[in-house]
Design a protein around this motif. Sequence first.
Motif, mmCIF file in Angstrom:
data_model
loop_
_atom_site.group_PDB
_atom_site.id
_atom_site.type_symbol
_atom_site.label_atom_id
_atom_site.label_comp_id
_atom_site.label_asym_id
_atom_site.label_seq_id
_atom_site.Cartn_x
_atom_site.Cartn_y
_atom_site.Cartn_z
ATOM 1 N N THR A 162 0.818 -1.203 0.000
ATOM 2 C CA THR A 162 0.000 0.000 0.000
ATOM 3 C C THR A 162 0.853 1.255 0.000
ATOM 4 O O THR A 162 0.674 2.160 -0.812
ATOM 5 C CB THR A 162 -0.933 -0.002 1.220
ATOM 6 O OG1 THR A 162 -1.726 -1.177 1.162
ATOM 7 C CG2 THR A 162 -1.828 1.217 1.221
ATOM 8 N N SER A 163 1.845 1.312 0.904
ATOM 9 C CA SER A 163 2.649 2.532 0.962
ATOM 10 C C SER A 163 3.471 2.662 -0.321
ATOM 11 O O SER A 163 3.632 3.773 -0.837
ATOM 12 C CB SER A 163 3.538 2.533 2.204
ATOM 13 O OG SER A 163 4.313 1.375 2.250
ATOM 14 N N ASN A 164 3.953 1.556 -0.843
ATOM 15 C CA ASN A 164 4.727 1.648 -2.078
ATOM 16 C C ASN A 164 3.864 2.023 -3.279
ATOM 17 O O ASN A 164 4.335 2.667 -4.208
ATOM 18 C CB ASN A 164 5.463 0.332 -2.352
ATOM 19 C CG ASN A 164 6.767 0.247 -1.570
ATOM 20 O OD1 ASN A 164 7.071 1.143 -0.783
ATOM 21 N ND2 ASN A 164 7.529 -0.796 -1.793
ATOM 22 N N ASP A 165 2.585 1.600 -3.273
ATOM 23 C CA ASP A 165 1.667 1.982 -4.347
ATOM 24 C C ASP A 165 1.575 3.509 -4.443
ATOM 25 O O ASP A 165 1.806 4.097 -5.495
ATOM 26 C CB ASP A 165 0.244 1.457 -4.046
ATOM 27 C CG ASP A 165 0.049 0.046 -4.547
ATOM 28 O OD1 ASP A 165 1.046 -0.587 -4.948
ATOM 29 O OD2 ASP A 165 -1.096 -0.433 -4.536
ATOM 30 N N ILE A 166 1.243 4.127 -3.328
ATOM 31 C CA ILE A 166 1.075 5.585 -3.309
ATOM 32 C C ILE A 166 2.380 6.268 -3.685
ATOM 33 O O ILE A 166 2.439 7.117 -4.569
ATOM 34 C CB ILE A 166 0.676 6.090 -1.896
ATOM 35 C CG1 ILE A 166 -0.571 5.380 -1.418
ATOM 36 C CG2 ILE A 166 0.472 7.591 -1.918
ATOM 37 C CD1 ILE A 166 -1.098 5.941 -0.123
ATOM 38 N N PHE A 167 3.429 5.852 -2.991
ATOM 39 C CA PHE A 167 4.709 6.482 -3.192
ATOM 40 C C PHE A 167 5.183 6.294 -4.625
ATOM 41 O O PHE A 167 5.713 7.210 -5.256
ATOM 42 C CB PHE A 167 5.718 5.894 -2.218
ATOM 43 C CG PHE A 167 6.779 6.849 -1.920
ATOM 44 C CD1 PHE A 167 6.569 7.844 -0.987
ATOM 45 C CD2 PHE A 167 7.972 6.814 -2.617
ATOM 46 C CE1 PHE A 167 7.540 8.785 -0.737
ATOM 47 C CE2 PHE A 167 8.951 7.759 -2.371
ATOM 48 C CZ PHE A 167 8.737 8.741 -1.428
ATOM 49 N N GLY A 168 4.987 5.085 -5.154
ATOM 50 C CA GLY A 168 5.425 4.763 -6.517
ATOM 51 C C GLY A 168 4.719 5.634 -7.540
ATOM 52 O O GLY A 168 5.356 6.193 -8.447
ATOM 53 N N ILE A 169 3.392 5.768 -7.393
ATOM 54 C CA ILE A 169 2.641 6.539 -8.377
ATOM 55 C C ILE A 169 3.012 8.026 -8.304
ATOM 56 O O ILE A 169 3.161 8.691 -9.325
ATOM 57 C CB ILE A 169 1.130 6.305 -8.182
ATOM 58 C CG1 ILE A 169 0.811 4.908 -8.727
ATOM 59 C CG2 ILE A 169 0.309 7.360 -8.906
ATOM 60 C CD1 ILE A 169 -0.586 4.443 -8.474
ATOM 61 N N PHE A 170 3.214 8.509 -7.094
ATOM 62 C CA PHE A 170 3.626 9.901 -6.924
ATOM 63 C C PHE A 170 4.976 10.155 -7.612
ATOM 64 O O PHE A 170 5.152 11.092 -8.385
ATOM 65 C CB PHE A 170 3.714 10.241 -5.433
ATOM 66 C CG PHE A 170 4.242 11.614 -5.159
ATOM 67 C CD1 PHE A 170 3.465 12.735 -5.398
ATOM 68 C CD2 PHE A 170 5.531 11.786 -4.676
ATOM 69 C CE1 PHE A 170 3.947 13.999 -5.164
ATOM 70 C CE2 PHE A 170 6.029 13.052 -4.438
ATOM 71 C CZ PHE A 170 5.241 14.168 -4.680
ATOM 72 N N LEU A 171 5.925 9.269 -7.350
ATOM 73 C CA LEU A 171 7.275 9.387 -7.906
ATOM 74 C C LEU A 171 7.229 9.296 -9.431
ATOM 75 O O LEU A 171 7.907 10.040 -10.146
ATOM 76 C CB LEU A 171 8.140 8.265 -7.334
ATOM 77 C CG LEU A 171 9.651 8.440 -7.409
ATOM 78 C CD1 LEU A 171 10.087 9.598 -6.530
ATOM 79 C CD2 LEU A 171 10.347 7.155 -6.973
ATOM 80 N N PHE A 172 6.404 8.369 -9.904
ATOM 81 C CA PHE A 172 6.258 8.135 -11.341
ATOM 82 C C PHE A 172 5.832 9.421 -12.052
ATOM 83 O O PHE A 172 6.454 9.851 -13.025
ATOM 84 C CB PHE A 172 5.235 7.010 -11.533
ATOM 85 C CG PHE A 172 4.834 6.740 -12.950
ATOM 86 C CD1 PHE A 172 5.734 6.200 -13.864
ATOM 87 C CD2 PHE A 172 3.530 6.995 -13.379
ATOM 88 C CE1 PHE A 172 5.353 5.928 -15.172
ATOM 89 C CE2 PHE A 172 3.144 6.721 -14.685
ATOM 90 C CZ PHE A 172 4.059 6.197 -15.579
#
Lengths: 449, 449
Positions: free
Chosen positions: A429-439
């Motif tokens: 979950t935390s990586n989903d949010i963080f990943g999409i933001f970074l992307f």
Amino acid sequence: MQFQISEELIKQVKHLIQTESDDNLRSMLNEIHFADVAEILGELSLSKATYLIKLLDSEKTSEALMELEEDFRERILENLSAKEIAEELEEMDSDDAADIVAELPDDRAEEVIAKIEDEKRAEDIKELLSYGEDTAGGLMAKELVKVKETWTVAGCVREMRQQAEKVTRVHSIYVVDKEGKLKGRLSLKDLLTAPAKAHISDVYIRKVDYVDVDTEGEEVARIMQKYDLEAIPVTDRDGILVGRVTIDDIVDFIKDEAEKDYQLAAGISQDVEADDSVWQLTRARLPWLILGLFGGLGSVFIMEGYEEALAQYKELFFFTPLIAAMAGNVGVQSSAIIVQGLANDVVKGSLFNRLIKEISLSLISGVTLGILVIIFGLLDGMELIFSFTIAVSMLFVIIVAALIGTFVPIILDKKGIDPAIATGPFITTSNDIFGIFLFFSIAKLILGF
Amino acid sequence: MQFQISEELIKQVKHLIQTESDDNLRSMLNEIHFADVAEILGELSLSKATYLIKLLDSEKTSEALMELEEDFRERILENLSAKEIAEELEEMDSDDAADIVAELPDDRAEEVIAKIEDEKRAEDIKELLSYGEDTAGGLMAKELVKVKETWTVAGCVREMRQQAEKVTRVHSIYVVDKEGKLKGRLSLKDLLTAPAKAHISDVYIRKVDYVDVDTEGEEVARIMQKYDLEAIPVTDRDGILVGRVTIDDIVDFIKDEAEKDYQLAAGISQDVEADDSVWQLTRARLPWLILGLFGGLGSVFIMEGYEEALAQYKELFFFTPLIAAMAGNVGVQSSAIIVQGLANDVVKGSLFNRLIKEISLSLISGVTLGILVIIFGLLDGMELIFSFTIAVSMLFVIIVAALIGTFVPIILDKKGIDPAIATGPFITTSNDIFGIFLFFSIAKLILGF
């Protein structure tokens, strides 16, 4: 060679219960190992299982009871009188008896203990109940063979014969001093080979591994595995020998711990089984799904913020599930390896070296995956600058996801929190949010929308 | 009470090795348990560790070697001569010796076996190497105490004293007939309490659990756990007693299996550890990431197909990571519970009942999560019909994801494939694609784009 429980046999047992053919049932089931009797009980209805428990010798049923699923056992016990339960308890090892009493409602537990005829036994159970469930005190049994260091070998053999009757398996004979303090141990083999007139003090082994009643179960398991022990004596805070933990309890403990970690990693927060009720399963699963939902809603927010890019770069939005999946997968992989490594105590070396290692690892994976994305882009007719942007952003997402997956468990562990919590839904979950933001941030930087 | 390896001690050992203070090292380390010596070795450089192995008694180092990480042990063994390795092997239990030989390159293994002085030992090792690694034959040791049923108790005690010297721990004494066929067992306790003149045939227990050399390791573990055994005899295909498996090997086996399942669920395909090389870790992780990448690219394709909805319903696309996460999380939860249930043999009852159960479970979770989505939609200013569409589609995705997570492992298991493969990246990836496809199909149906 193992005994196989056939459907035929179950049918036959059911029929014998219905016709109340008690003698036939007794002669048939007394031949069978208690673990198999437990399996048969598990296939019967509550009333039929209760009937069998009341019919058969406590000696057999007490051990079979221990092997049953906790829920089923509880329901059977509800159908027994306090006296009947007390009789079962008298046949059990003290640790098992204490576990059963712990499962009963408080007032009923008191009633059952009052009905136990053997006072020593009742006291033992009360003592065991006073320790924490996951400590050496909570895992140990009171049954053991102990001798005084001043005795002779012959006297010891005599005493041992008497004590051993109550002890299912003798791993070691423990040697104590006048006050009952643990001094050392003696193997049965040593006892068999020593001259009869020798004193115990001449033949016993003074080095003995032990734990005290407050030692954590996990630590007991670690010590017993490390030193390949089959039983370990337990002392109280003053060094007085009060019990022993045997390897079969530790095997169960290790299995339970592994299952809990596995479930945590899968986003299941309580110890549930496939056959538990829908309600129990929901309670264990729903909280993690809600966490995942909030993560997903976070991604919605982020994308709403980049809405203006939608006209020109709509394909970016098509790639968000891929980016989320990559961030999640990489994070889970990294955290699983670290969590296991922490449990096995193999995470050594400096944090800086680990940082370098995780970055190299993610670089190799990220570049490989990036090349595949560019090839896909060419085949799909995307602009090169566009697929290049996705590949580069994904590379960064993978690196950051690996670092989060690695260092969150390490930090939790340093703070004394079980790092196993940081795998599965938490990290995805935390990586989903963080990943999409970074992307989107990196894509914006390159494409300039 | 446990011995703690301090940094101070490691420093001291390093200093003593540098100054070649052999006597000091010997007297210091001979006091220490082999498991602790192994821990000290693990902290030393290869050359220092090799120095210690050559210096100390094989009796101590052979057991310490077994406790080392496989990679480190292999490198140490490369620095020992065939003769030195053979000496270590002579001090080990036969199962450990066979494991070590199995790790050596073929030609070196032959050379080492040829240097073993004890011919019986060399033969035992060759025999053990002939069995599959994960079978009772591959797990067992040749050391055991056996007596003939025609002997007297006194004769048996004499014989036992002699045999027991070679056996670290005597769990049971096995009784065989003239041809060596397993007939039953006798506990040391029974031997201590039986009259000296009695014949073994009068006192031994005729019921004995056993496995044969081809029994799978998993089955051996299951039997030993079910019947709480600390050792189990192993026979060859003709019923001749050839060895025994002890519980400590099974504890290691259970731990390894649990770790493998945990890693599979996290998308790590080989048995790797946090301290393995970047290359080893990449090989174990990258294949699953590539699988995830293809899944993500599949989602890209699906969304490209719904491009025409983008103008009017762009928010649908913002919700795709959420839908993918839900489908993945629910799938992993369902599959983890089933995989564990199958391993523990608690998945009972008809498939139809399981279907009903999974659907009820997903309905409860799906409706709860759907209500949360609608609330979010209201707060975020979305049209009600729109957030309602998302909630309904998500509900269907959750139900289907739960069914896939439940029935894929069950089907794999029925086909004889390890269901553990069907957790983690496998289920998340397939559920991602399927979830997004279903999400858009249902949304199209309701919104009609």
